[in-house]
Design a protein around this motif. Structure first.
Motif, PDB file in Angstrom:
ATOM      1  N   ARG A   2       0.838  -1.203   0.000  1.00  0.00           N
ATOM      2  CA  ARG A   2       0.000   0.000   0.000  1.00  0.00           C
ATOM      3  C   ARG A   2       0.871   1.252   0.000  1.00  0.00           C
ATOM      4  O   ARG A   2       0.589   2.214  -0.716  1.00  0.00           O
ATOM      5  CB  ARG A   2      -0.924   0.008   1.217  1.00  0.00           C
ATOM      6  N   LYS A   3       1.935   1.236   0.797  1.00  0.00           N
ATOM      7  CA  LYS A   3       2.834   2.388   0.865  1.00  0.00           C
ATOM      8  C   LYS A   3       3.483   2.638  -0.488  1.00  0.00           C
ATOM      9  O   LYS A   3       3.562   3.771  -0.959  1.00  0.00           O
ATOM     10  CB  LYS A   3       3.893   2.154   1.932  1.00  0.00           C
ATOM     11  N   TRP A   4       3.945   1.534  -1.144  1.00  0.00           N
ATOM     12  CA  TRP A   4       4.565   1.692  -2.453  1.00  0.00           C
ATOM     13  C   TRP A   4       3.559   2.181  -3.489  1.00  0.00           C
ATOM     14  O   TRP A   4       3.890   2.984  -4.357  1.00  0.00           O
ATOM     15  CB  TRP A   4       5.167   0.353  -2.905  1.00  0.00           C
ATOM     16  N   LEU A   5       2.316   1.670  -3.398  1.00  0.00           N
ATOM     17  CA  LEU A   5       1.279   2.072  -4.344  1.00  0.00           C
ATOM     18  C   LEU A   5       1.000   3.561  -4.250  1.00  0.00           C
ATOM     19  O   LEU A   5       0.969   4.269  -5.268  1.00  0.00           O
ATOM     20  CB  LEU A   5       0.004   1.277  -4.085  1.00  0.00           C
ATOM     21  N   PHE A   6       0.801   4.056  -3.033  1.00  0.00           N
ATOM     22  CA  PHE A   6       0.499   5.484  -2.858  1.00  0.00           C
ATOM     23  C   PHE A   6       1.706   6.348  -3.195  1.00  0.00           C
ATOM     24  O   PHE A   6       1.562   7.452  -3.722  1.00  0.00           O
ATOM     25  CB  PHE A   6       0.017   5.753  -1.431  1.00  0.00           C
ATOM     26  N   SER A   7       2.915   5.861  -2.901  1.00  0.00           N
ATOM     27  CA  SER A   7       4.121   6.604  -3.267  1.00  0.00           C
ATOM     28  C   SER A   7       4.234   6.719  -4.784  1.00  0.00           C
ATOM     29  O   SER A   7       4.593   7.770  -5.323  1.00  0.00           O
ATOM     30  CB  SER A   7       5.368   5.916  -2.693  1.00  0.00           C
ATOM     31  N   LEU A  36       1.698   6.622  -6.893  1.00  0.00           N
ATOM     32  CA  LEU A  36       0.668   7.556  -7.344  1.00  0.00           C
ATOM     33  C   LEU A  36       1.097   9.004  -7.151  1.00  0.00           C
ATOM     34  O   LEU A  36       0.838   9.865  -8.004  1.00  0.00           O
ATOM     35  CB  LEU A  36      -0.639   7.282  -6.587  1.00  0.00           C
ATOM     36  N   LEU A  37       1.751   9.289  -6.022  1.00  0.00           N
ATOM     37  CA  LEU A  37       2.194  10.654  -5.751  1.00  0.00           C
ATOM     38  C   LEU A  37       3.223  11.127  -6.767  1.00  0.00           C
ATOM     39  O   LEU A  37       3.349  12.334  -7.027  1.00  0.00           O
ATOM     40  CB  LEU A  37       2.781  10.742  -4.336  1.00  0.00           C
ATOM     41  N   VAL A  71       0.914  10.637 -10.838  1.00  0.00           N
ATOM     42  CA  VAL A  71      -0.261  11.463 -11.126  1.00  0.00           C
ATOM     43  C   VAL A  71       0.110  12.907 -11.453  1.00  0.00           C
ATOM     44  O   VAL A  71      -0.323  13.434 -12.495  1.00  0.00           O
ATOM     45  CB  VAL A  71      -1.268  11.395  -9.953  1.00  0.00           C
TER      46      VAL A  71
END
Length: 210
Positions: free
Chosen positions: A5-10, A12-13, A16
């Motif tokens: 989850r941390k890698w996914l959101f990182s 995306l940041l 995007v």
């Protein structure tokens, strides 16, 4: 799972903002490339066949510089004045042209004061605060109805799209002038408060108790 989850959101940041920036730049370049129609047909075909992109940006800048240079001299000013007078005599067109010209003169004139100051106001009710932009001051008949106290014309943008909003007239004493620049205030609004400008927030200005 927490690491994923941390890698996914990182990711995306990172992706995007980069994707949106590239998409906006592509839209701007594609739009400005439409100015290439002023070139001879053979040149247009050659540019298309060789897939040369972005030349419209340079052509647009060149056109703006040439028009600006012409409009800045005495002869150009006389021609623009004559053309302006002709357009203002055409029904329907004159109302649209006059409105657009007044807005553009305010926004792009070196002496204009639109969107030069960010203020903190209570909106849409008391004790609810938002950031707005001073666009000027009421005048003529409107100012006469507002009384002797000084009022400001204020644009209240919506979030996250600041191109929509509300035009209101508020007492100067009800507006807290901010030290942040207009660009910082726009980032603050578009990010829905996520991107907080650094430094002192407000000047020593107090809203009225009335």
């Amino acid at each position: 799972m927490l690491a994923l989850r941390k890698w996914l959101f990182s990711g995306l940041l990172v992706i995007v903002p980069l994707f949106i920036t590239l998409a906006v730049l592509k839209w701007i370049i594609d739009t400005l490339d439409q100015t290439l129609w002023v070139l001879p047909g053979a040149w247009q075909r050659w540019l298309f066949e060789n897939n040369i992109r972005g030349l419209g940006v340079l052509l647009t800048l060149a056109i703006l510089l040439v028009v600006g240079a012409i409009a800045s001299n005495f002869v150009g000013k006389r021609l623009l004045g004559w053309g302006d007078a002709v357009v203002r005599r055409i029904p329907v067109v004159r109302s649209i042209y006059s409105s657009v010209k007044q807005v553009s003169d305010t926004l792009f004139s070196e002496n204009g004061n639109a969107f030069r100051t960010a203020v903190l106001i209570q909106w849409p009710r008391e004790n609810v605060w938002t950031i707005a932009f001073v666009t000027g001051a009421p005048g003529n008949e409107v100012a006469a109805h507002l009384g002797t106290e000084e009022f400001l014309s204020v644009y209240v943008p919506t979030t996250p799209n600041p191109t929509g909003g509300y035009f209101v007239m508020l007492k100067r004493s009800d507006c807290i002038e901010l030290k942040m620049s207009v660009d910082e205030a726009l980032k603050y609004i578009v990010s829905m408060g996520v991107v907080v400008p650094g430094g002192p927030a407000v000047l020593a200005t107090k809203p009225s108790n009335s």
